[in-house]
Scaffold this motif. Structure first.
Motif, PDB file in Angstrom:
ATOM      1  N   ALA A 231       0.831  -1.202   0.000  1.00 22.45           N
ATOM      2  CA  ALA A 231       0.000   0.000   0.000  1.00 22.45           C
ATOM      3  C   ALA A 231       0.867   1.255   0.000  1.00 22.45           C
ATOM      4  CB  ALA A 231      -0.934  -0.007   1.201  1.00 22.45           C
ATOM      5  N   ARG A 232       1.888   1.255   0.852  1.00 22.38           N
ATOM      6  CA  ARG A 232       2.784   2.413   0.903  1.00 22.38           C
ATOM      7  C   ARG A 232       3.490   2.592  -0.434  1.00 22.38           C
ATOM      8  NH1 ARG A 232       7.858   4.009   1.445  1.00 22.38           N
ATOM      9  NH2 ARG A 232       8.240   5.918   2.632  1.00 22.38           N
ATOM     10  N   GLN A 233       3.954   1.502  -1.033  1.00 21.60           N
ATOM     11  CA  GLN A 233       4.644   1.584  -2.318  1.00 21.60           C
ATOM     12  C   GLN A 233       3.719   2.133  -3.405  1.00 21.60           C
ATOM     13  OE1 GLN A 233       8.056   0.953  -2.577  1.00 21.60           O
ATOM     14  NE2 GLN A 233       7.655   2.156  -4.408  1.00 21.60           N
ATOM     15  N   HIS A 234       2.456   1.719  -3.393  1.00 23.73           N
ATOM     16  CA  HIS A 234       1.480   2.260  -4.351  1.00 23.73           C
ATOM     17  C   HIS A 234       1.403   3.776  -4.227  1.00 23.73           C
ATOM     18  CE1 HIS A 234      -2.290   2.955  -6.515  1.00 23.73           C
ATOM     19  NE2 HIS A 234      -2.608   3.725  -5.486  1.00 23.73           N
ATOM     20  N   LEU A 235       1.290   4.266  -2.988  1.00 26.06           N
ATOM     21  CA  LEU A 235       1.195   5.711  -2.786  1.00 26.06           C
ATOM     22  C   LEU A 235       2.450   6.421  -3.266  1.00 26.06           C
ATOM     23  CD1 LEU A 235      -0.512   5.902   0.723  1.00 26.06           C
ATOM     24  CD2 LEU A 235      -1.570   6.233  -1.524  1.00 26.06           C
ATOM     25  N   VAL A 236       3.597   5.921  -2.859  1.00 19.20           N
ATOM     26  CA  VAL A 236       4.866   6.543  -3.257  1.00 19.20           C
ATOM     27  C   VAL A 236       5.011   6.534  -4.783  1.00 19.20           C
ATOM     28  CG1 VAL A 236       7.385   6.278  -3.143  1.00 19.20           C
ATOM     29  CG2 VAL A 236       6.007   6.073  -1.060  1.00 19.20           C
ATOM     30  N   ASP A 237       4.652   5.417  -5.427  1.00 22.07           N
ATOM     31  CA  ASP A 237       4.731   5.319  -6.887  1.00 22.07           C
ATOM     32  C   ASP A 237       3.804   6.308  -7.581  1.00 22.07           C
ATOM     33  OD1 ASP A 237       6.576   3.273  -6.628  1.00 22.07           O
ATOM     34  OD2 ASP A 237       5.152   1.671  -7.160  1.00 22.07           O
ATOM     35  N   HIS A 238       2.765   6.756  -6.876  1.00 24.41           N
ATOM     36  CA  HIS A 238       1.814   7.713  -7.443  1.00 24.41           C
ATOM     37  C   HIS A 238       2.031   9.127  -6.905  1.00 24.41           C
ATOM     38  CE1 HIS A 238      -0.142   3.973  -8.643  1.00 24.41           C
ATOM     39  NE2 HIS A 238      -0.672   4.694  -9.609  1.00 24.41           N
ATOM     40  N   GLY A 239       3.211   9.372  -6.359  1.00 23.53           N
ATOM     41  CA  GLY A 239       3.592  10.726  -5.961  1.00 23.53           C
ATOM     42  C   GLY A 239       3.084  11.195  -4.616  1.00 23.53           C
ATOM     43  N   VAL A 240       2.632  10.280  -3.769  1.00 18.67           N
ATOM     44  CA  VAL A 240       2.140  10.650  -2.444  1.00 18.67           C
ATOM     45  C   VAL A 240       3.273  10.457  -1.439  1.00 18.67           C
ATOM     46  CG1 VAL A 240       0.467  10.148  -0.621  1.00 18.67           C
ATOM     47  CG2 VAL A 240      -0.210   9.961  -3.044  1.00 18.67           C
ATOM     48  N   GLU A 241       3.527  11.481  -0.653  1.00 18.36           N
ATOM     49  CA  GLU A 241       4.531  11.369   0.398  1.00 18.36           C
ATOM     50  C   GLU A 241       3.929  10.589   1.558  1.00 18.36           C
ATOM     51  OE1 GLU A 241       6.887  14.373   3.331  1.00 18.36           O
ATOM     52  OE2 GLU A 241       6.680  14.990   1.232  1.00 18.36           O
ATOM     53  N   ALA A 242       4.548   9.472   1.909  1.00 21.20           N
ATOM     54  CA  ALA A 242       4.059   8.616   2.988  1.00 21.20           C
ATOM     55  C   ALA A 242       5.165   8.418   4.010  1.00 21.20           C
ATOM     56  CB  ALA A 242       3.609   7.260   2.428  1.00 21.20           C
ATOM     57  N   SER A 243       4.775   8.333   5.270  1.00 25.89           N
ATOM     58  CA  SER A 243       5.761   8.104   6.326  1.00 25.89           C
ATOM     59  C   SER A 243       6.311   6.685   6.210  1.00 25.89           C
ATOM     60  CB  SER A 243       5.121   8.301   7.705  1.00 25.89           C
ATOM     61  OG  SER A 243       4.197   7.260   7.977  1.00 25.89           O
ATOM     62  N   GLU A 244       7.379   6.453   6.916  1.00 30.01           N
ATOM     63  CA  GLU A 244       7.927   5.108   6.980  1.00 30.01           C
ATOM     64  C   GLU A 244       6.957   4.210   7.752  1.00 30.01           C
ATOM     65  OE1 GLU A 244      10.653   4.030   5.383  1.00 30.01           O
ATOM     66  OE2 GLU A 244      10.830   6.057   4.568  1.00 30.01           O
ATOM     67  N   ILE A 245       7.039   2.936   7.506  1.00 35.24           N
ATOM     68  CA  ILE A 245       6.204   1.975   8.218  1.00 35.24           C
ATOM     69  C   ILE A 245       6.760   1.782   9.623  1.00 35.24           C
ATOM     70  CG2 ILE A 245       5.514  -0.460   8.294  1.00 35.24           C
ATOM     71  CD1 ILE A 245       5.436  -0.351   5.206  1.00 35.24           C
ATOM     72  N   THR A 246       5.863   1.796  10.602  1.00 30.70           N
ATOM     73  CA  THR A 246       6.231   1.586  12.000  1.00 30.70           C
ATOM     74  C   THR A 246       5.485   0.369  12.530  1.00 30.70           C
ATOM     75  OG1 THR A 246       6.548   3.962  12.329  1.00 30.70           O
ATOM     76  CG2 THR A 246       6.251   2.607  14.302  1.00 30.70           C
ATOM     77  N   VAL A 247       6.218  -0.513  13.187  1.00 35.97           N
ATOM     78  CA  VAL A 247       5.610  -1.677  13.815  1.00 35.97           C
ATOM     79  C   VAL A 247       5.564  -1.410  15.320  1.00 35.97           C
ATOM     80  CG1 VAL A 247       5.766  -4.163  14.206  1.00 35.97           C
ATOM     81  CG2 VAL A 247       6.498  -3.197  12.001  1.00 35.97           C
ATOM     82  N   PHE A 248       4.357  -1.149  15.818  1.00 38.13           N
ATOM     83  CA  PHE A 248       4.161  -0.900  17.250  1.00 38.13           C
ATOM     84  C   PHE A 248       4.009  -2.200  18.015  1.00 38.13           C
ATOM     85  CE2 PHE A 248       2.559   2.977  15.213  1.00 38.13           C
ATOM     86  CZ  PHE A 248       3.291   3.939  15.886  1.00 38.13           C
ATOM     87  N   ASP A 249       3.520  -3.224  17.316  1.00 38.22           N
ATOM     88  CA  ASP A 249       3.257  -4.524  17.931  1.00 38.22           C
ATOM     89  C   ASP A 249       3.377  -5.552  16.815  1.00 38.22           C
ATOM     90  OD1 ASP A 249       1.964  -6.856  19.018  1.00 38.22           O
ATOM     91  OD2 ASP A 249       0.860  -5.569  20.409  1.00 38.22           O
ATOM     92  N   GLU A 250       4.051  -6.657  17.076  1.00 39.83           N
ATOM     93  CA  GLU A 250       4.250  -7.688  16.056  1.00 39.83           C
ATOM     94  C   GLU A 250       2.967  -8.425  15.691  1.00 39.83           C
ATOM     95  OE1 GLU A 250       6.932  -8.232  14.229  1.00 39.83           O
ATOM     96  OE2 GLU A 250       8.063  -6.686  15.282  1.00 39.83           O
ATOM     97  N   ARG A 251       1.970  -8.361  16.562  1.00 37.95           N
ATOM     98  CA  ARG A 251       0.697  -9.015  16.254  1.00 37.95           C
ATOM     99  C   ARG A 251      -0.006  -8.279  15.110  1.00 37.95           C
ATOM    100  NH1 ARG A 251      -1.585  -8.907  22.226  1.00 37.95           N
ATOM    101  NH2 ARG A 251      -0.502  -6.933  22.032  1.00 37.95           N
ATOM    102  N   ASP A 252      -0.896  -8.997  14.429  1.00 39.00           N
ATOM    103  CA  ASP A 252      -1.636  -8.397  13.322  1.00 39.00           C
ATOM    104  C   ASP A 252      -2.391  -7.169  13.816  1.00 39.00           C
ATOM    105  OD1 ASP A 252      -2.332  -8.260  10.643  1.00 39.00           O
ATOM    106  OD2 ASP A 252      -4.050  -9.596  10.842  1.00 39.00           O
ATOM    107  N   GLY A 253      -2.256  -6.078  13.099  1.00 41.27           N
ATOM    108  CA  GLY A 253      -2.895  -4.825  13.481  1.00 41.27           C
ATOM    109  C   GLY A 253      -1.948  -3.824  14.103  1.00 41.27           C
ATOM    110  N   GLY A 254      -0.702  -4.219  14.351  1.00 43.50           N
ATOM    111  CA  GLY A 254       0.248  -3.336  15.018  1.00 43.50           C
ATOM    112  C   GLY A 254       1.181  -2.583  14.094  1.00 43.50           C
ATOM    113  N   THR A 255       0.928  -2.654  12.775  1.00 40.33           N
ATOM    114  CA  THR A 255       1.803  -2.015  11.792  1.00 40.33           C
ATOM    115  C   THR A 255       1.060  -0.861  11.125  1.00 40.33           C
ATOM    116  OG1 THR A 255       2.977  -4.083  11.407  1.00 40.33           O
ATOM    117  CG2 THR A 255       3.123  -2.422   9.674  1.00 40.33           C
TER     118      THR A 255
END
Length: 142
Positions: free
Chosen positions: A82-106
């Motif tokens: 999803a982030r790569q799609h945005l960046v490829d289409h000229g949208v500035e996106a923050s880096e991905i952060t993993v707050f919790d390794e469980r699903d939903g924490g990224t």
């Protein structure tokens, strides 16, 4: 009785610029773009979502200052893609952060041209169990 959230008003300063951003760069579906002598109102929906954004120039749509919406949240099954799609289409996106390794924490985030901000949460389970099943979609021919 169900109470479903189906529309969120998004305050923007330039309707056409916002349409181009959300449709062409982010990838939302353009549901309608209605212009007449009284109004210009546009509805866009993220793929797979039951909730749309509406932008326009009616009084109820101009009560909030453009760019004042904070922290709307989108959910995707693959944050990296999803982030790569945005960046490829000229949208500035923050880096991905993993707050919790469980699903939903990224998470990562982005903003529209007016400064309205979005959080994007990864829920891998959505790949196998979409919120709206594929056979229940039909509004856009998905």
């Amino acid at each position: 009785m169900d109470w479903t959230l189906e529309v969120v008003l998004l305050p923007v300063s330039d309707i056409d610029r916002a349409v181009a951003f959300y449709r062409d760069q982010v990838g939302f579906h353009l549901d309608h773009d209605t212009t007449n002598e009284h109004m210009h109102v546009v509805q866009l929906t993220p793929p797979g979502s039951g909730c749309s954004i509406v932008i326009g120039d009616l009084p109820s749509q101009t009560e909030m200052a453009p760019g004042s919406m904070r922290g709307l949240q989108l959910v995707v099954s693959d944050a990296q893609a999803a982030r790569q799609h945005l960046v490829d289409h000229g949208v500035e996106a923050s880096e991905i952060t993993v707050f919790d390794e469980r699903d939903g924490g990224t998470f990562f985030g982005f903003a529209d041209p007016d400064g309205n901000t979005w959080a994007v949460q990864q829920l891998k389970v959505r790949a196998d169990k979409p919120l709206i099943p594929l056979d229940a979609r039909g509004r856009f021919g998905e």
